[in-house]
Design a protein around this motif. Sequence first.
Motif, PDB file in Angstrom:
ATOM      1  N   ILE A   1      44.572  92.174 -13.285  1.00 29.57           N
ATOM      2  CA  ILE A   1      45.226  91.893 -12.004  1.00 29.57           C
ATOM      3  C   ILE A   1      45.243  90.390 -11.742  1.00 29.57           C
ATOM      4  O   ILE A   1      46.235  89.836 -11.260  1.00 29.57           O
ATOM      5  CB  ILE A   1      44.534  92.635 -10.848  1.00 29.57           C
ATOM      6  N   THR A   2      44.147  89.722 -12.072  1.00 32.76           N
ATOM      7  CA  THR A   2      44.078  88.274 -11.891  1.00 32.76           C
ATOM      8  C   THR A   2      45.189  87.575 -12.657  1.00 32.76           C
ATOM      9  O   THR A   2      45.889  86.693 -12.128  1.00 32.76           O
ATOM     10  CB  THR A   2      42.709  87.739 -12.353  1.00 32.76           C
ATOM     11  N   GLU A   3      45.375  87.975 -13.921  1.00 36.73           N
ATOM     12  CA  GLU A   3      46.428  87.378 -14.734  1.00 36.73           C
ATOM     13  C   GLU A   3      47.809  87.673 -14.138  1.00 36.73           C
ATOM     14  O   GLU A   3      48.691  86.806 -14.120  1.00 36.73           O
ATOM     15  CB  GLU A   3      46.357  87.925 -16.169  1.00 36.73           C
ATOM     16  N   ALA A   4      47.991  88.901 -13.636  1.00 34.23           N
ATOM     17  CA  ALA A   4      49.269  89.291 -13.052  1.00 34.23           C
ATOM     18  C   ALA A   4      49.544  88.521 -11.762  1.00 34.23           C
ATOM     19  O   ALA A   4      50.685  88.096 -11.513  1.00 34.23           O
ATOM     20  CB  ALA A   4      49.294  90.793 -12.791  1.00 34.23           C
ATOM     21  N   VAL A   5      48.522  88.338 -10.930  1.00 36.74           N
ATOM     22  CA  VAL A   5      48.689  87.573  -9.686  1.00 36.74           C
ATOM     23  C   VAL A   5      49.077  86.131 -10.010  1.00 36.74           C
ATOM     24  O   VAL A   5      49.992  85.565  -9.391  1.00 36.74           O
ATOM     25  CB  VAL A   5      47.400  87.603  -8.836  1.00 36.74           C
ATOM     26  N   LYS A   6      48.390  85.526 -10.977  1.00 35.89           N
ATOM     27  CA  LYS A   6      48.713  84.139 -11.352  1.00 35.89           C
ATOM     28  C   LYS A   6      50.155  84.032 -11.826  1.00 35.89           C
ATOM     29  O   LYS A   6      50.885  83.091 -11.450  1.00 35.89           O
ATOM     30  CB  LYS A   6      47.768  83.674 -12.462  1.00 35.89           C
ATOM     31  N   LYS A   7      50.615  84.970 -12.643  1.00 35.44           N
ATOM     32  CA  LYS A   7      52.001  84.949 -13.108  1.00 35.44           C
ATOM     33  C   LYS A   7      52.981  85.146 -11.953  1.00 35.44           C
ATOM     34  O   LYS A   7      54.041  84.527 -11.920  1.00 35.44           O
ATOM     35  CB  LYS A   7      52.209  86.030 -14.179  1.00 35.44           C
TER      36      LYS A   7
ATOM     37  N   LEU B   1      32.705  83.346  -1.779  1.00 35.57           N
ATOM     38  CA  LEU B   1      33.984  82.665  -1.636  1.00 35.57           C
ATOM     39  C   LEU B   1      33.866  81.518  -0.635  1.00 35.57           C
ATOM     40  O   LEU B   1      32.902  81.440   0.140  1.00 35.57           O
ATOM     41  CB  LEU B   1      35.051  83.652  -1.168  1.00 35.57           C
ATOM     42  N   ASP B   2      34.871  80.647  -0.647  1.00 36.17           N
ATOM     43  CA  ASP B   2      34.926  79.569   0.344  1.00 36.17           C
ATOM     44  C   ASP B   2      36.237  79.637   1.126  1.00 36.17           C
ATOM     45  O   ASP B   2      36.904  78.643   1.368  1.00 36.17           O
ATOM     46  CB  ASP B   2      34.750  78.206  -0.322  1.00 36.17           C
ATOM     47  N   ILE B   3      36.612  80.882   1.479  1.00 38.80           N
ATOM     48  CA  ILE B   3      37.796  81.143   2.297  1.00 38.80           C
ATOM     49  C   ILE B   3      37.400  82.078   3.434  1.00 38.80           C
ATOM     50  O   ILE B   3      36.394  82.781   3.338  1.00 38.80           O
ATOM     51  CB  ILE B   3      38.926  81.796   1.470  1.00 38.80           C
ATOM     52  N   PRO B   4      38.145  82.095   4.536  1.00 34.93           N
ATOM     53  CA  PRO B   4      37.828  83.035   5.617  1.00 34.93           C
ATOM     54  C   PRO B   4      37.953  84.485   5.161  1.00 34.93           C
ATOM     55  O   PRO B   4      38.822  84.815   4.346  1.00 34.93           O
ATOM     56  CB  PRO B   4      38.870  82.711   6.691  1.00 34.93           C
TER      57      PRO B   4
ATOM     58  N   LYS C   1      41.126  77.989 -10.441  1.00 32.11           N
ATOM     59  CA  LYS C   1      40.834  77.036  -9.361  1.00 32.11           C
ATOM     60  C   LYS C   1      41.812  77.169  -8.193  1.00 32.11           C
ATOM     61  O   LYS C   1      42.128  76.190  -7.509  1.00 32.11           O
ATOM     62  CB  LYS C   1      40.842  75.587  -9.871  1.00 32.11           C
ATOM     63  N   ILE C   2      42.308  78.385  -7.964  1.00 28.68           N
ATOM     64  CA  ILE C   2      43.141  78.649  -6.800  1.00 28.68           C
ATOM     65  C   ILE C   2      42.534  79.826  -6.033  1.00 28.68           C
ATOM     66  O   ILE C   2      41.788  80.633  -6.598  1.00 28.68           O
ATOM     67  CB  ILE C   2      44.597  78.960  -7.175  1.00 28.68           C
ATOM     68  N   SER C   3      42.846  79.912  -4.751  1.00 32.84           N
ATOM     69  CA  SER C   3      42.284  80.972  -3.916  1.00 32.84           C
ATOM     70  C   SER C   3      43.308  81.408  -2.874  1.00 32.84           C
ATOM     71  O   SER C   3      44.164  80.614  -2.466  1.00 32.84           O
ATOM     72  CB  SER C   3      41.033  80.487  -3.180  1.00 32.84           C
ATOM     73  N   PRO C   4      43.216  82.662  -2.426  1.00 29.72           N
ATOM     74  CA  PRO C   4      44.022  83.056  -1.270  1.00 29.72           C
ATOM     75  C   PRO C   4      43.597  82.264  -0.041  1.00 29.72           C
ATOM     76  O   PRO C   4      42.463  81.774   0.036  1.00 29.72           O
ATOM     77  CB  PRO C   4      43.711  84.551  -1.116  1.00 29.72           C
ATOM     78  N   LYS C   5      44.506  82.115   0.911  1.00 32.55           N
ATOM     79  CA  LYS C   5      44.179  81.404   2.150  1.00 32.55           C
ATOM     80  C   LYS C   5      43.148  82.160   2.967  1.00 32.55           C
ATOM     81  O   LYS C   5      42.335  81.569   3.674  1.00 32.55           O
ATOM     82  CB  LYS C   5      45.449  81.208   2.988  1.00 32.55           C
ATOM     83  N   VAL C   6      43.202  83.496   2.878  1.00 31.89           N
ATOM     84  CA  VAL C   6      42.288  84.353   3.628  1.00 31.89           C
ATOM     85  C   VAL C   6      42.214  85.699   2.917  1.00 31.89           C
ATOM     86  O   VAL C   6      43.162  86.104   2.235  1.00 31.89           O
ATOM     87  CB  VAL C   6      42.762  84.515   5.099  1.00 31.89           C
ATOM     88  N   LEU C   7      41.090  86.367   3.064  1.00 34.66           N
ATOM     89  CA  LEU C   7      40.890  87.700   2.488  1.00 34.66           C
ATOM     90  C   LEU C   7      40.705  88.700   3.621  1.00 34.66           C
ATOM     91  O   LEU C   7      39.795  88.551   4.444  1.00 34.66           O
ATOM     92  CB  LEU C   7      39.654  87.700   1.582  1.00 34.66           C
ATOM     93  N   PHE C   8      41.560  89.729   3.656  1.00 37.86           N
ATOM     94  CA  PHE C   8      41.411  90.828   4.607  1.00 37.86           C
ATOM     95  C   PHE C   8      40.759  92.006   3.879  1.00 37.86           C
ATOM     96  O   PHE C   8      41.308  92.509   2.887  1.00 37.86           O
ATOM     97  CB  PHE C   8      42.772  91.263   5.164  1.00 37.86           C
ATOM     98  N   VAL C   9      39.605  92.425   4.356  1.00 40.48           N
ATOM     99  CA  VAL C   9      38.908  93.581   3.782  1.00 40.48           C
ATOM    100  C   VAL C   9      38.890  94.686   4.829  1.00 40.48           C
ATOM    101  O   VAL C   9      38.498  94.469   5.969  1.00 40.48           O
ATOM    102  CB  VAL C   9      37.481  93.231   3.321  1.00 40.48           C
TER     103      VAL C   9
ATOM    104  N   ILE D   1      40.061  84.645  -9.816  1.00 41.57           N
ATOM    105  CA  ILE D   1      41.149  83.683  -9.883  1.00 41.57           C
ATOM    106  C   ILE D   1      40.673  82.291  -9.472  1.00 41.57           C
ATOM    107  O   ILE D   1      41.184  81.269  -9.962  1.00 41.57           O
ATOM    108  CB  ILE D   1      42.348  84.160  -9.026  1.00 41.57           C
ATOM    109  N   LYS D   2      39.674  82.254  -8.603  1.00 39.27           N
ATOM    110  CA  LYS D   2      39.076  80.972  -8.234  1.00 39.27           C
ATOM    111  C   LYS D   2      38.333  80.372  -9.429  1.00 39.27           C
ATOM    112  O   LYS D   2      38.461  79.168  -9.732  1.00 39.27           O
ATOM    113  CB  LYS D   2      38.115  81.159  -7.064  1.00 39.27           C
ATOM    114  N   LYS D   3      37.571  81.193 -10.126  1.00 43.45           N
ATOM    115  CA  LYS D   3      36.776  80.719 -11.261  1.00 43.45           C
ATOM    116  C   LYS D   3      37.659  80.269 -12.416  1.00 43.45           C
ATOM    117  O   LYS D   3      37.401  79.228 -13.040  1.00 43.45           O
ATOM    118  CB  LYS D   3      35.823  81.824 -11.717  1.00 43.45           C
ATOM    119  N   LYS D   4      38.717  81.037 -12.709  1.00 40.84           N
ATOM    120  CA  LYS D   4      39.532  80.749 -13.887  1.00 40.84           C
ATOM    121  C   LYS D   4      40.621  79.728 -13.633  1.00 40.84           C
ATOM    122  O   LYS D   4      40.893  78.865 -14.480  1.00 40.84           O
ATOM    123  CB  LYS D   4      40.148  82.044 -14.423  1.00 40.84           C
TER     124      LYS D   4
END
Length: 251
Positions: A74-80, A190-193, A114-122, A109-112
């Motif tokens: 999924i990480t690879e797919a999101v990056k693409k 993480l370092d995002i809200p 160096k990008i992150s979502p602006k916010v995570l909704f759980v 995706i942050k580790k590989k």
Amino acid sequence: MLLNKMWFPYTKIEKSSKKKNVFCFHHAGGSGINFSKWNMLSDKVRFIPAEMPGRGARMCDKYDHCFKKVVYEITEAVKKEVDTLEIDDFVFYGHSMGAIIAFSVACCIKKKYKISPKVLFVVARHAPQMPDPSVFKSTMSDESLIDEMKRLGGTPDEILNNREYMNMFINRIRNDYKLHEDYNYGNEKLDIPIIAHTGDNDYGADVFSMTKWFQLTSKGAAVEEFKGGHFFPYELGEKYVRHLIDEVSFF
């Protein structure tokens, strides 16, 4: 491009869009198509539902029970997808099992890359460092799984009592439970809200449980309680989606 359409079959190719982009991950037994309908409610937010193998548009694909492998793919797919659609920033949204997938993909995706979502909704899922409150395990009987579905709500009685239909449907849910059980928390943060949503009748993911997500970020968190049970986003329908759209638009 083929990889993108496999994981995100409901996304229209619309490069350089000014819309907010929300990658969505569904609950056990669900499908990405549940989120695709949300796009009809906003011209400001684009929901990008992930489709897991073995359901919906990928019904013929083999299930994968290895959580780390699924997260990596999924990480690879999101990056693409981010590169293909020329997305500057994005948001992750996950419901129940999807919440832990969204969190794990955000960490990966942050580790590989160096990008992150602006916010995570759980949504409707206890924090990963907490014990799983569910008594059901994937090795249990079909009857036990049906009891678990009754406890969670969200499935009409006419479906639960239709043995022929349940015989086709129940393996999909069991496979998702197997995938979920393969998850192990590795002290990631993480370092995002992080915004946590819960239903006031969801006893497995109550407000107290959801506040534990606060421990997993250095950038602030909040919890919101809505009317309903484990599947309150569907119970509230358009009202909830419009609330979510307003929140996403804030970031």
